[in-house]
Design an enzyme around this catalytic site. Structure first.
Site, PDB file in Angstrom:
ATOM      1  N   CYS A  12       0.849  -1.199   0.000  1.00 31.29           N
ATOM      2  CA  CYS A  12       0.000   0.000   0.000  1.00 31.29           C
ATOM      3  C   CYS A  12       0.879   1.242   0.000  1.00 31.29           C
ATOM      4  O   CYS A  12       1.486   1.577   1.021  1.00 31.29           O
ATOM      5  CB  CYS A  12      -0.905  -0.025   1.235  1.00 31.29           C
ATOM      6  SG  CYS A  12      -1.787   1.516   1.522  1.00 31.29           S
ATOM      7  N   CYS A  30      -0.107   3.971   2.477  1.00 30.98           N
ATOM      8  CA  CYS A  30       0.195   3.664   3.879  1.00 30.98           C
ATOM      9  C   CYS A  30       1.685   3.791   4.155  1.00 30.98           C
ATOM     10  O   CYS A  30       2.104   4.326   5.177  1.00 30.98           O
ATOM     11  CB  CYS A  30      -0.235   2.235   4.221  1.00 30.98           C
ATOM     12  SG  CYS A  30      -1.822   1.748   3.543  1.00 30.98           S
ATOM     13  N   ASP A  31       2.495   3.259   3.242  1.00 37.10           N
ATOM     14  CA  ASP A  31       3.904   3.048   3.560  1.00 37.10           C
ATOM     15  C   ASP A  31       4.864   3.823   2.668  1.00 37.10           C
ATOM     16  O   ASP A  31       6.077   3.810   2.905  1.00 37.10           O
ATOM     17  CB  ASP A  31       4.221   1.542   3.476  1.00 37.10           C
ATOM     18  CG  ASP A  31       3.313   0.724   4.391  1.00 37.10           C
ATOM     19  OD1 ASP A  31       3.100   1.157   5.538  1.00 37.10           O
ATOM     20  OD2 ASP A  31       2.803  -0.324   3.965  1.00 37.10           O
TER      21      ASP A  31
END
Lengths: 328, 328
Positions: free
Chosen positions: B138, B141-142
């Site tokens: 993701c 997200c990251d």
């Protein structure tokens, strides 16, 4: 990825300028398809709806606001939007030719019909004569002039209930007259009707005639007495007995319709004719909502995109010159 | 129209707390169905998406904003929303019994599966070992922690292109590594990739292994040399090779799946099992979008409503006491 199509030739023509057409246009724009949308009244029938509470993501908007949101979304992309009604469509080579009512003509490899519906008329004496003089088909459009009047809605659907609820804001009394045993609105609207002291539901009753005098409506004639009398005085009647699919253009191309005249589509919004797709109120979906039509439009657009990219298309243009296009 | 169902018995249980589940819940609320929705992570996979530009009506929102809009819309109605994963489902009489992971149990006359998907893993050595230490699924997200780093995205779909576009805001260089001949994003995203000087596409190439040292990723091993070398140094790799449908619970009830493990539905979002409906990423729709899933959810909800109102249902509850309900 720029389209190299000559002027007047499109990848995709969308017939219909309601929310369903706009959703198709937005996706067509994202797919970089050369796109034209025809709509004789941009916004479509949803703009006749006062309150829309069931388009997921919008808790409560007017039909007009929702239509505007989808129109503006479509206009973010490079799509041509024409406020014209399509008068005629014909197959041409293995693409299609469309004519608008101003005489303009256009070629397109694929068509999405998002033509929606028109209101169904009651078909009783007096309906034509008193149209717009007490006989109406849109509470939002024509309701506000009947402040403190006695009003009737003919019909038993969710739309009929919503029309009555809206009219209760203006009129002193609103009768829902329905031929069936029970009206069948969405439960939430059924409860609102039941709680509304201004609304009275008269079931198993038909309107046989609309009578007037001095150029405006005076009363309805019912097929069975209400409180002992078939004569039912009202100041206006709003007919809400359903809609007829606008599928004639598609039918002319050989597109299969069901018994109601609705275009038969599959789960990918394909019709029986290659290159012809359909979505929204004009198709044979059982539970028709703005959101289901919009979903169908997106499927239609994807199917059209796949079709255009995998089919050798030949448009016989004007003097017979050919535009060959093979992306297969 | 108030539901008279005892505690713990519902008209409809929605399994899945993404946009599709919320749309179903909103309609179920409007239908006055006694409704419970289970979602172990409310918002669903769309909240992992940075920008959503193709939900008709919302020109540009984050996935999280869109999920919130649909959740709030559902919460306008009287529906129970439980942040719990459903662990087990069984048929019970001719209704269904569900257990959550905390041991709670619930009866429902109908179920809508809106369980979505989980990410597909690459399945190469090193993937598990370096998960969250350079191997990610993701970008939103990251991605932000990899400022000015060399990044790779594995995959060729529209999602892969969007992940690369997002990562190009952080990294100094983003490689898209794809086994196929050409990546196949939506054209609009394909153009964005082509114009982006930070992104380079490497096709017909597979990642065979992920190697690291000192507890974090060091390089990928490719199945064919890139610039003369199979060793491909990166600071992080984002795997975006598709999703697997979360259809096990449905399968356990006898619901038919296709070869991909997706739930087979018809145009009314019915499965082969009476009382079981499905919508969204878990079903066999070819072109899956948030909007098509939401449309399916609304159809599922209507089908469930029809089913509940026309079927005599008997829930065998607890000690064998029966709750009979006949609205037919």
């Amino acid at each position: 990825m720029e389209s190299k199509l000559p002027d007047g030739i499109y990848d995709i023509a969308i017939v219909g300028g309601g929310v369903v057409g706009f959703a198709a246009a937005m996706y067509a724009g994202r797919f970089n398809l050369k796109t034209i949308l025809f709509g004789d009244s941009l916004g479509g029938t949803i703009i006749l709806t006062d309150v829309v509470e069931n388009y997921p993501g919008f808790k409560r908007v007017t039909g007009l606001e929702l239509a505007k949101a989808l129109e503006e979304h479509a206009r973010e992309y490079d799509v041509e939007i024409k406020e014209e009604k399509v008068a005629k469509v014909e197959g041409s080579g293995n693409c299609y030719r469309l004519w608008d009512e101003s005489g303009g003509s256009y070629y397109s490899k694929a068509i999405i019909f998002a033509t929606g519906t028109k209101v169904r008329k009651l078909g009783v004496p007096g309906e034509e004569e008193y149209a717009n003089r007490g006989v109406h088909y849109c509470a939002l459009c024509d309701g506000p002039i009947y402040k403190d009047k006695a009003l009737a809605v003919v019909g038993g659907s969710d739309s009929a209930a919503k029309e009555a609820l809206l009219l209760s804001q203006f009129g002193r009394k609103v009768y829902i007259i329905y031929r069936g045993e029970n009206i069948r609105p969405e439960p939430i609207n059924g409860e609102r009707v039941a709680r509304n002291p201004k609304i009275e539901v008269i079931t198993q009753t038909n309107v046989k005639e609309i009578k007037g005098k001095d150029g405006k409506i005076a009363h309805l004639v019912l097929d069975k007495p209400y409180k002992g009398n078939n004569i039912f005085p009202v100041d206006a009647v709003f007919i809400e007995i359903g809609h007829l699919p606008l599928s004639d253009l598609a039918k002319g191309l050989g597109v299969k319709l069901n018994g109601k005249g609705e275009i038969i589509i599959d789960r990918e919004s394909k019709t029986n004719i290659p290159g012809i797709f359909a979505a929204g109120d004009v198709v044979d979906t059982k539970f028709k909502q703005a959101i289901t039509g919009v979903g169908e439009a997106v499927s239609a657009c994807y199917s059209a995109y796949q079709y255009i990219n995998t089919t050798e298309l030949v448009c016989l243009v004007g003097d017979g010159a050919q535009n060959r296009n093979s992306k297969a």
